[in-house]
Enzyme design. Structure first.
Site, PDB file in Angstrom:
ATOM      1  CB  CYS A 176       5.222  16.644 -14.011  1.00 25.65           C
ATOM      2  SG  CYS A 176       6.584  17.746 -14.463  1.00 25.65           S
ATOM      3  CG  HIS A 471       3.400  20.665 -15.445  1.00 26.79           C
ATOM      4  ND1 HIS A 471       3.788  19.822 -14.425  1.00 26.79           N
ATOM      5  CD2 HIS A 471       2.088  20.376 -15.689  1.00 26.79           C
ATOM      6  CE1 HIS A 471       2.751  19.090 -14.052  1.00 26.79           C
ATOM      7  NE2 HIS A 471       1.716  19.399 -14.808  1.00 26.79           N
TER       8      HIS A 471
END
Length: 527
Positions: A176, A471
């Site tokens: 990510c 994230h």
């Protein structure tokens, strides 16, 4: 007890011949079952490959499965000639093991030879159902992604930008950090255009080896192949992306190249998006400089395309030595800082210039980018162990130091230092401070241009409460629309939603989505 097939009467039997015949029929039935199972598996594997290259084939086979199921329902659920209760598929398959059977059930079941064609039809139906079950996971993935893409297209409607593409990027476990930075760079229009120009001018050269630059250019081309002529795009890219405006692309080749170039990104641990951005930009610069050096060493092999792609080198203002090659990466992201140090004894000012590709700013609670930039250029006193060696005084002296922006870049990248080492804790901690970043930014701490104005077009957001987990997503402004890129998912958001990523006004808050890297484009043309 066994049943007389002619009369239907029951009578006891110890005949070994009858038992052997029964066992033989049972073995034959098992062989038939195994044969159909192997055929079903082969069809399932074939369908998976077909659905990868042409998803419509899955729909065709799925319709065949439904039609096969309908035929089975007619065969198995229809009343028997004698008017008995309809039997299910499971009951029919178990009828052979019943010790006592009624005449109607015996008539319905029949011998193994009589059930052969009927079992073929049921095996075909089971095969298609097995096929749809195995391939269903793949198909669900494509349909979910397609539904998200169609939802975005519906949201934009007639306002969907002509020639633009909005593709999500597949996450390979922990990539990510890579996906969020790539989306921000792709929607940095000057960088994208010059990268694709470079790729267009150099992709036909036979001596160009695969590197991070070519992999990045190839990825951008897959996202939007309409940048080139239709015939110039590889066939597989044309098939997958030419007519699509939204979807998902797997940057597998690029990620593999990143891991090959830098062992730091080979693990599956949480990585830092800012470190990846620095690595990527510096790696691109190194590749362009090596190409330029190789071209200078063999001027007869220098192609005009490389001259245009790399650009000319310019000397430093003082004329003492030549600056490194100014590539199109430098032209977009590089700025110049001047470090001014004034001796408090002789008042001599010493200035030293240094280049930067991004600015890392210390942050404070309930602050703004403007205040962080002012603190960045604030005056610092050098004393005690930090005294400055003055060339004129030929000794260590107290001095005042100040950092100012001498030449602002065309693309201003601001990194907020949200991860700070706390000595009391002995580890890094994430600072969830609320830092307001405006849509329009004006630089006031510059030497030359006092009115350098910038517009925000991308934000890399860190989601999580700590530095070692979390994230990354990216917010991107494209054609006056704000979009949220979360790996494979792409959705449109309101401009007011961007404010929710400023940070938390309180230390302990449920909001863990904080702006981490800001991308601003200079207004009024390139610098």
């Amino acid at each position: 007890l066994v049943v007389d097939e002619k009369t239907g009467r029951l009578f006891p039997s110890n005949n070994n011949k009858t038992t052997k015949q029964h066992q033989k029929e049972k073995k034959t039935g098992n062989k038939i079952k195994k044969t159909f199972r192997s055929i079903d598996r082969s069809i399932a594997v074939l369908t998976i490959f077909l659905s990868l290259f042409h998803p419509r084939s899955f729909l065709l086979l799925n319709s065949l499965a439904n039609s096969a199921n309908e035929r089975e329902s007619l065969e198995f659920d229809s009343p028997s000639p004698s008017g008995t209760v309809p039997q299910t598929l499971e009951a029919r398959s178990c009828s052979r093991s019943l010790t006592v059977e009624t005449p109607s059930s015996t008539e319905a079941s029949g011998t193994a030879a009589e059930r052969g064609p009927e079992r073929s039809r049921s095996g075909l139906g089971l095969g298609f159902r097995y096929l749809t079950g195995v391939a269903g996971g793949w198909w669900d993935k494509w349909t979910v992604m397609g539904a998200a893409g169609s939802k975005l297209e519906k949201a934009l409607g007639d306002q969907f930008p002509e020639g633009e593409r909005y593709f999500g990027l597949e996450n390979f476990g922990n990539t990510c950090y890579c996906n969020s930075v790539l989306q921000a760079l792709y929607f940095c229009i000057p960088f994208r255009e010059q990268l694709l120009d470079y790729y267009s001018n150099n992709k036909n050269l036979g001596d160009v080896e695969e590197n991070l630059l070519t992999c990045l250019a190839d990825l951008f081309t897959q996202i939007n192949p309409t940048y080139f002529g239709f015939d110039e795009v590889p066939y597989e890219v044309r098939i997958s992306s030419q007519k699509k405006k939204t979807g998902v692309i797997a940057p597998k080749r690029f990620v593999q190249r990143v891991k090959k170039q830098n062992e730091y990104f080979r693990s599956y641990m949480h990585q830092d998006a800012h470190e990846f951005l620095n690595f990527l930009l510096n790696e691109l610069v190194d590749i362009l400089e090596k190409e330029s050096d190789a071209a200078k060493s063999s001027p007869e092999t220098l192609s005009p395309s490389k001259k245009i792609a790399n650009g000319p080198s310019h000397p430093v203002a003082n004329g003492v030595q030549k600056e490194p090659l100014v590539t199109w990466v430098h032209k977009n992201f590089q700025g110049i800082l001047t470090n001014e140090t004034r001796c408090l004894r002789c008042e001599t000012v010493t200035a030293r210039d240094e280049t930067f590709l991004d600015l890392s700013l210390d942050i404070e609670q309930n602050s703004s980018i403007t205040s962080c930039l002012k603190n960045f250029s604030s005056t610092e006193t050098l004393n005690a162990e930090d005294k400055f060696f003055c060339d004129k005084c030929c000794s260590l002296q107290e001095a005042q130091k100040r950092m100012k922006i001498k030449k602002p870049p065309h693309i201003l990248v601001i990194h907020l230092k949200r991860f700070k080492y706390i000595e009391q804790l002995g580890r890094y901690k994430k600072l969830s401070y609320r830092v307001v970043f405006p849509m329009e930014l004006k630089l006031t701490n510059t030497v030359e241009d006092a009115d350098s104005e910038y517009s925000l077009f991308a934000v890399v957001v860190h989601v999580g409460s700590g530095p070692n987990h979390g994230h990354y997503v990216s917010l991107v402004k494209s054609h006056n629309h704000w979009l949220l890129f979360d790996d494979e998912n792409v959705e449109m958001i309101d401009e007011s939603t961007v404010q929710t990523f400023f940070g938390s006004s309180q230390e302990f808050s449920g909001n863990t989505d904080h702006g981490y890297i800001l991308f601003y484009e200079r207004l009024g043309g390139k610098s």
